[in-house]
Write an enzyme that holds these catalytic residues in place. Structure first.
Site, PDB file in Angstrom:
ATOM      1  N   ARG A 157      39.976  26.193  47.023  1.00 36.70           N
ATOM      2  CA  ARG A 157      39.970  26.936  47.935  1.00 36.70           C
ATOM      3  C   ARG A 157      39.606  28.326  48.069  1.00 36.70           C
ATOM      4  O   ARG A 157      39.404  29.405  48.840  1.00 36.70           O
ATOM      5  CB  ARG A 157      41.555  27.063  48.375  1.00 36.70           C
ATOM      6  CG  ARG A 157      42.067  26.010  48.868  1.00 36.70           C
ATOM      7  CD  ARG A 157      42.090  25.905  50.512  1.00 36.70           C
ATOM      8  NE  ARG A 157      42.587  24.841  50.855  1.00 36.70           N
ATOM      9  CZ  ARG A 157      43.897  24.693  51.561  1.00 36.70           C
ATOM     10  NH1 ARG A 157      44.625  25.834  51.294  1.00 36.70           N
ATOM     11  NH2 ARG A 157      44.302  23.795  52.137  1.00 36.70           N
ATOM     12  N   TYR A 191      43.241  41.515  33.138  1.00 39.03           N
ATOM     13  CA  TYR A 191      42.474  40.440  33.447  1.00 39.03           C
ATOM     14  C   TYR A 191      41.393  40.057  32.430  1.00 39.03           C
ATOM     15  O   TYR A 191      41.291  38.679  32.156  1.00 39.03           O
ATOM     16  CB  TYR A 191      41.445  40.715  34.699  1.00 39.03           C
ATOM     17  CG  TYR A 191      40.447  39.912  35.241  1.00 39.03           C
ATOM     18  CD1 TYR A 191      40.959  38.440  35.730  1.00 39.03           C
ATOM     19  CD2 TYR A 191      39.126  39.812  34.780  1.00 39.03           C
ATOM     20  CE1 TYR A 191      39.845  37.710  36.278  1.00 39.03           C
ATOM     21  CE2 TYR A 191      38.236  38.882  35.116  1.00 39.03           C
ATOM     22  CZ  TYR A 191      38.456  38.196  35.884  1.00 39.03           C
ATOM     23  OH  TYR A 191      37.680  37.171  36.329  1.00 39.03           O
ATOM     24  N   ASN A 205      29.173  40.625  39.317  1.00 34.50           N
ATOM     25  CA  ASN A 205      29.976  40.849  40.615  1.00 34.50           C
ATOM     26  C   ASN A 205      29.571  39.915  41.726  1.00 34.50           C
ATOM     27  O   ASN A 205      28.447  39.803  42.193  1.00 34.50           O
ATOM     28  CB  ASN A 205      29.811  42.262  41.107  1.00 34.50           C
ATOM     29  CG  ASN A 205      30.531  43.316  40.197  1.00 34.50           C
ATOM     30  OD1 ASN A 205      30.656  43.221  39.207  1.00 34.50           O
ATOM     31  ND2 ASN A 205      31.299  44.236  41.116  1.00 34.50           N
ATOM     32  N   VAL A 261      34.641  30.983  44.753  1.00 33.41           N
ATOM     33  CA  VAL A 261      33.845  30.423  43.713  1.00 33.41           C
ATOM     34  C   VAL A 261      33.891  28.736  43.915  1.00 33.41           C
ATOM     35  O   VAL A 261      33.123  27.981  43.923  1.00 33.41           O
ATOM     36  CB  VAL A 261      34.074  30.767  42.366  1.00 33.41           C
ATOM     37  CG1 VAL A 261      33.589  29.998  41.242  1.00 33.41           C
ATOM     38  CG2 VAL A 261      33.761  32.194  42.198  1.00 33.41           C
ATOM     39  N   TRP A 320      34.745  54.422  47.973  1.00 36.62           N
ATOM     40  CA  TRP A 320      35.455  55.082  46.640  1.00 36.62           C
ATOM     41  C   TRP A 320      34.660  55.549  45.460  1.00 36.62           C
ATOM     42  O   TRP A 320      33.711  54.859  45.295  1.00 36.62           O
ATOM     43  CB  TRP A 320      36.356  53.739  46.429  1.00 36.62           C
ATOM     44  CG  TRP A 320      37.282  53.258  47.044  1.00 36.62           C
ATOM     45  CD1 TRP A 320      37.711  53.799  48.298  1.00 36.62           C
ATOM     46  CD2 TRP A 320      38.057  52.091  47.002  1.00 36.62           C
ATOM     47  NE1 TRP A 320      38.740  53.190  48.826  1.00 36.62           N
ATOM     48  CE2 TRP A 320      39.117  52.276  48.113  1.00 36.62           C
ATOM     49  CE3 TRP A 320      38.434  51.320  46.036  1.00 36.62           C
ATOM     50  CZ2 TRP A 320      39.914  50.946  47.995  1.00 36.62           C
ATOM     51  CZ3 TRP A 320      39.360  50.074  46.068  1.00 36.62           C
ATOM     52  CH2 TRP A 320      40.256  50.069  47.289  1.00 36.62           C
TER      53      TRP A 320
HETATM   54  P1  GDP Z   1      34.587  46.314  39.280  1.00 34.98           P
HETATM   55  O1  GDP Z   1      33.249  46.178  39.295  1.00 34.98           O
HETATM   56  O2  GDP Z   1      35.608  45.582  38.635  1.00 34.98           O
HETATM   57  O3  GDP Z   1      34.794  47.919  39.268  1.00 34.98           O
HETATM   58  O4  GDP Z   1      35.405  46.146  40.842  1.00 34.98           O
HETATM   59  P2  GDP Z   1      34.872  46.853  42.458  1.00 34.98           P
HETATM   60  O5  GDP Z   1      34.200  45.692  43.075  1.00 34.98           O
HETATM   61  O6  GDP Z   1      36.428  46.724  43.109  1.00 34.98           O
HETATM   62  O7  GDP Z   1      34.375  47.926  42.321  1.00 34.98           O
HETATM   63  C1  GDP Z   1      32.996  48.368  42.057  1.00 34.98           C
HETATM   64  C2  GDP Z   1      32.827  49.640  42.376  1.00 34.98           C
HETATM   65  O8  GDP Z   1      32.759  50.187  43.758  1.00 34.98           O
HETATM   66  C3  GDP Z   1      33.702  50.875  41.820  1.00 34.98           C
HETATM   67  O9  GDP Z   1      33.138  51.845  41.304  1.00 34.98           O
HETATM   68  C4  GDP Z   1      34.663  51.194  43.088  1.00 34.98           C
HETATM   69  O10 GDP Z   1      35.194  52.692  43.088  1.00 34.98           O
HETATM   70  C5  GDP Z   1      33.427  51.151  44.035  1.00 34.98           C
HETATM   71  N1  GDP Z   1      33.824  51.256  45.496  1.00 34.98           N
HETATM   72  C6  GDP Z   1      33.499  51.971  46.579  1.00 34.98           C
HETATM   73  N2  GDP Z   1      34.160  51.665  47.603  1.00 34.98           N
HETATM   74  C7  GDP Z   1      34.961  50.570  47.253  1.00 34.98           C
HETATM   75  C8  GDP Z   1      35.891  49.960  48.228  1.00 34.98           C
HETATM   76  O11 GDP Z   1      36.031  50.115  49.391  1.00 34.98           O
HETATM   77  N3  GDP Z   1      36.519  48.785  47.523  1.00 34.98           N
HETATM   78  C9  GDP Z   1      36.347  48.462  46.099  1.00 34.98           C
HETATM   79  N4  GDP Z   1      37.015  47.386  45.696  1.00 34.98           N
HETATM   80  N5  GDP Z   1      35.505  49.173  45.530  1.00 34.98           N
HETATM   81  C10 GDP Z   1      34.889  50.345  46.008  1.00 34.98           C
END
Ligand code: GDP
Length: 321
Positions: free
Chosen positions: A13, A137, A166, A16, A203
């Site tokens: 579900r 994790y 990712n 992946v 972020w």
């Molecule tokens: P990571 O690859 O394990 O760090 O996981 P994420 O996909 O959550 O985050 C990747 C990068 O995207 C990090 O530097 C976050 O700070 C940045 N980022 C920017 N905006 C966002 C947001 O709205 N959500 C998340 N999850 N990450 C964000």
């Protein structure tokens, strides 16, 4: 893997697992065993044992996991370590006990050290400390890799661990507190456009680099690995430097700021980007070296911008409406 082989897709579900099911069905596999988490709680040892004893799957794609973005990973570490350890330990163990022919264990490139040399090779595993935001994790997934390796060595199983970078695509998690960056940005830009908001908050600093892959490419790579001829497959299991571990990357690396600009364009948002540097950046760069996989003849097909358009279409059609 014959077309009537019995195949268990654990986690069907999820983003992946559902992509793997679509791929298997397209390829003509019809004997799939699929259980929702309410039908079979993979954290429950006796339930998993009874399931394997009864169903006797021949092949297993282990895509069930607790996953999430940087905030979920850093604030709910207990759930991340417990759920992942329980799920994978039970499934891998029962796969051995019940004579599963091949098992593919899926993780992510978060397993590698925070400051691993780039691009990251399979041999970089456990060479220096992990990124603290997702260490629970990562440690669970590393335990699963070691479980595959040690079962292969001691019991002669043929279990392989594949680590994609990712991922994004249909079925992604769009909950802003738990999601990864790409679905979060799609949602934020979409909602800002709808509401006429003047800006969208991204972020961190925008400088981290990430490598993205559409989940349909991962599903394609997963089937490719499962279908490798015995010689190539055994070679992957036996590598002396990093046995039973293979990176699955696309090589499509982009900074978070440029990713945000790409999503902004795809969605058609005309306001400003604001970077919230109180939020964590996480690891500065996470580019996988996928040369082992490429040498076997596999390469991704979906380019990032096309994939982002596809994900946005899914979000609008399936999630918003
Ligand atoms: P990571 O690859 O394990 O760090 O996981 P994420 O996909 O959550 O985050 C990747 C990068 O995207 C990090 O530097 C976050 O700070 C940045 N980022 C920017 N905006 C966002 C947001 O709205 N959500 C998340 N999850 N990450 C964000």
């Amino acid at each position: 893997m014959k077309s009537d082989a019995k195949i268990f897709v654990a986690g069907h579900r999820g983003m992946v697992g559902s992509a793997i099911v679509r791929k298997l069905e397209q390829a003509g596999y019809r004997n799939l065993v699929l259980k929702t988490s309410s039908e079979l709680d993979l954290r429950n040892q006796s339930a998993v044992a009874a399931f394997f004893e009864q169903e006797q799957p021949e092949y297993v794609f282990l895509a069930a996991a607790r996953v999430g973005g940087i905030i979920a990973n850093s604030t709910r570490k207990a759930e991340f370590i417990y759920d992942n350890l329980m799920i994978q330990t039970n499934v891998i163990h029962e796969a051995w006990k019940n004579g599963v022919q091949r098992l593919l264990f899926l993780g992510s490139t978060c397993i590698y050290p925070k400051f691993a040399p780039q691009p990251i090779r399979e041999t970089d595993l456990l060479t220096s400390p992990l990124e603290p935001s997702n260490d629970a994790y990562a440690i669970a997934k590393i335990a699963g890799i070691v479980q595959c390796r040690t079962y292969n060595q001691q019991y002669g199983t043929r279990f392989l661990a594949a680590m994609p970078n990712n991922l994004y695509g249909p079925g992604d998690n769009y909950d802003l507190t738990g999601s990864h960056v790409l679905p979060a940005l799609l949602r934020k830009f979409h909602e800002a456009k709808q509401s006429g908001s003047p800006n969208v908050t991204v972020w961190g600093t925008g400088t981290p680099l990430r490598e993205f892959m559409h989940v349909d490419d991962l599903a394609d790579a997963s089937l490719f690995l499962m279908l490798l001829d015995d010689g190539c497959y055994e070679e992957l299991l036996m590598y002396s430097d990093a046995p039973a571990l293979i990176n699955v990357g696309s090589g499509q690396e982009i900074s978070i700021a440029n990713l945000a600009r790409m999503v902004q364009q795809v969605v058609g948002f005309e306001g400003e980007l604001v970077f919230d540097t109180d939020k964590p950046d996480g690891t500065p760069r996470k580019l996988a070296d996928s040369s082992r996989l490429h040498a076997l003849g596999w390469k991704h097909r979906i380019e990032l911008e096309d994939g982002v358009r596809d994900a946005y279409r899914w979000f609008v059609e399936q999630y918003v409406s």
